[in-house]
Design an enzyme around this catalytic site. Structure first.
Site, mmCIF file in Angstrom:
data_model
loop_
_atom_site.group_PDB
_atom_site.id
_atom_site.type_symbol
_atom_site.label_atom_id
_atom_site.label_comp_id
_atom_site.label_asym_id
_atom_site.label_seq_id
_atom_site.Cartn_x
_atom_site.Cartn_y
_atom_site.Cartn_z
ATOM 1 N N HIS A 181 0.838 -1.208 0.000
ATOM 2 C CA HIS A 181 0.000 0.000 0.000
ATOM 3 C C HIS A 181 0.878 1.266 0.000
ATOM 4 O O HIS A 181 0.864 2.049 0.954
ATOM 5 C CB HIS A 181 -0.870 -0.050 1.263
ATOM 6 C CG HIS A 181 -2.029 0.888 1.295
ATOM 7 N ND1 HIS A 181 -1.899 2.257 1.247
ATOM 8 C CD2 HIS A 181 -3.367 0.642 1.412
ATOM 9 C CE1 HIS A 181 -3.097 2.817 1.329
ATOM 10 N NE2 HIS A 181 -3.999 1.869 1.417
ATOM 11 N N GLU A 190 -0.901 1.463 -5.368
ATOM 12 C CA GLU A 190 -0.697 0.221 -4.618
ATOM 13 C C GLU A 190 -0.623 -0.995 -5.538
ATOM 14 O O GLU A 190 -1.478 -1.173 -6.414
ATOM 15 C CB GLU A 190 -1.842 0.066 -3.617
ATOM 16 C CG GLU A 190 -1.968 1.272 -2.686
ATOM 17 C CD GLU A 190 -3.333 1.366 -2.049
ATOM 18 O OE1 GLU A 190 -3.868 2.492 -1.946
ATOM 19 O OE2 GLU A 190 -3.869 0.320 -1.665
HETATM 20 O O1 TA6 Z 1 -6.149 1.595 -0.563
HETATM 21 C C1 TA6 Z 1 -7.204 2.491 -0.440
HETATM 22 C C2 TA6 Z 1 -7.926 2.232 0.890
HETATM 23 O O2 TA6 Z 1 -8.544 0.980 0.878
HETATM 24 C C3 TA6 Z 1 -8.900 3.374 1.111
HETATM 25 O O3 TA6 Z 1 -10.240 2.949 0.961
HETATM 26 C C4 TA6 Z 1 -8.564 3.848 2.540
HETATM 27 O O4 TA6 Z 1 -9.314 3.140 3.480
HETATM 28 C C5 TA6 Z 1 -7.081 3.535 2.585
HETATM 29 O O5 TA6 Z 1 -6.994 2.246 1.978
HETATM 30 C C6 TA6 Z 1 -6.430 3.646 3.941
HETATM 31 O O6 TA6 Z 1 -6.864 2.624 4.776
HETATM 32 P P1 TA6 Z 1 -6.337 2.665 6.323
HETATM 33 O O7 TA6 Z 1 -6.939 1.459 6.958
HETATM 34 O O8 TA6 Z 1 -4.836 2.618 6.261
HETATM 35 O O9 TA6 Z 1 -6.824 3.988 6.867
#
Ligand code: TA6
Length: 310
Positions: free
Chosen positions: A178, A281
């Site tokens: 991520h 990601e």
């Molecule tokens: O990768 C995008 C995502 O799934 C968004 O929907 C947002 O939730 C982000 O990840 C961050 O997630 P987190 O749990 O790290 O706040």
């Protein structure tokens, strides 16, 4: 010596390259409050926290700003992932499919300690490998699987997320590296390489097709399907640099910027932090791109980053 200093010294003795003294692979206590491994190769450096095996920093050349974005509000050791760097979403991406289980988003391992498995040097490259196992209760949810994360620093940065199925039945999992990239300004950046790809807009729940390069003027949260073999290029006009993102073992790409309102809601990001970050990601997102691993088999999700001046 503090407990963290003792932990860092023991790791330096066992895995430091060269043994027992600062060098291409060194273990220290980070100002963020946890033990980190610092890889140094020529003018390049990378920092990886043992918590979550989370890469926190990558500087390809000393005359360039960090390629990775990290929130100044984040700390290690708080039982939650650092907001930034490369969080490891495993053995699922996003909310767990069974909401009744009330499991954390993005899997079990983003904020737990990983063990150092090995560190090694090859000409022009320094590497460190981390490993994490699941508890019996977690295996009941995700299967008898184990993850390793290998960080290879050379002129580029390569990250490998390696899953092994130690069980007697096939497992299905989703996953993501991520990655939070540091950019000059969200209004002066584009992401090329996904034109024509179908994506799920997570904000509307609707499918759409990408036209041209991706630019940003609002909250953006998209899962691009079937992106195997695609190379993304983040073109950052404000910083005067491009970042190429290659991948293998990855069929999905997620593009995310929280914009202002969500950045405030997150609480671990400055209100204007969204202007200088962008998540691209490297993933396998379900159900369409979930990964199935046969008993005894291994699957590797890999991302390779290259930064250049433009
Ligand atoms: O990768 C995008 C995502 O799934 C968004 O929907 C947002 O939730 C982000 O990840 C961050 O997630 P987190 O749990 O790290 O706040």
């Amino acid at each position: 010596m503090t407990e963290l200093e003792r932990e860092a010294a023991a790791l330096q003795e066992r895995f430091g390259q060269p043994r027992g003294q600062p060098g291409p692979v060194a273990f220290t206590v980070s100002p963020l409050g946890g033990v980190v491994a610092t890889l140094t190769v020529g003018v390049a450096s990378a920092v990886v926290a043992l918590q979550g095996a989370q890469v926190l920093s990558w500087v390809p050349r000393q005359d360039q700003p960090d390629v990775l974005w990290c929130s100044p509000l984040s700390r290690l050791g708080l039982g939650k992932p650092v907001r930034g760097g490369i969080p490891v979403c495993w053995p699922w991406f996003g909310p767990h499919a069974d909401a009744a289980l009330a499991l954390p988003a993005h899997g079990f391992v983003r904020a737990v300690p990983w063990a150092v498995e090995s560190a090694d040097l090859r000409p022009g490259t320094a590497s460190v490998t981390f490993a994490v196992s699941l508890t019996a209760a977690q295996q009941a949810v995700a299967g008898d699987v184990r993850a390793r994360l290998r960080v290879n620093l050379g002129s580029d940065l390569e990250i490998e997320l390696i899953t092994t199925n130690n069980g007697a039945v096939p497992v299905s999992l989703t996953e993501a590296l991520h990655t939070y990239f540091a950019i000059g300004d969200i209004g002066a950046v584009s992401v090329a390489g996904l034109a024509g790809q179908t994506y799920l807009d997570q904000l509307t729940g609707l499918d759409a097709t990408q036209s041209g390069a991706i630019t940003f003027d609002q909250e953006t949260d998209r899962i691009y399907w079937d992106t195997s073999g695609k190379i993304l290029r983040i073109q950052d006009e404000a910083l005067g640099r491009s970042i190429d993102i290659g991948a293998s073992g990855s069929a999905s790409t997620v593009i995310w910027n929280p914009w202002h309102e969500k950045a405030v809601r997150l609480g671990d990001m400055p209100p204007d932090g969204y202007r200088t970050m962008l998540c691209a990601e490297t993933a396998n997102v379900g159900p369409r791109n979930a990964v199935s691993i046969a008993p005894g088999d291994t699957h590797t999700l890999a991302a390779r980053f290259k930064s250049a001046k433009i």
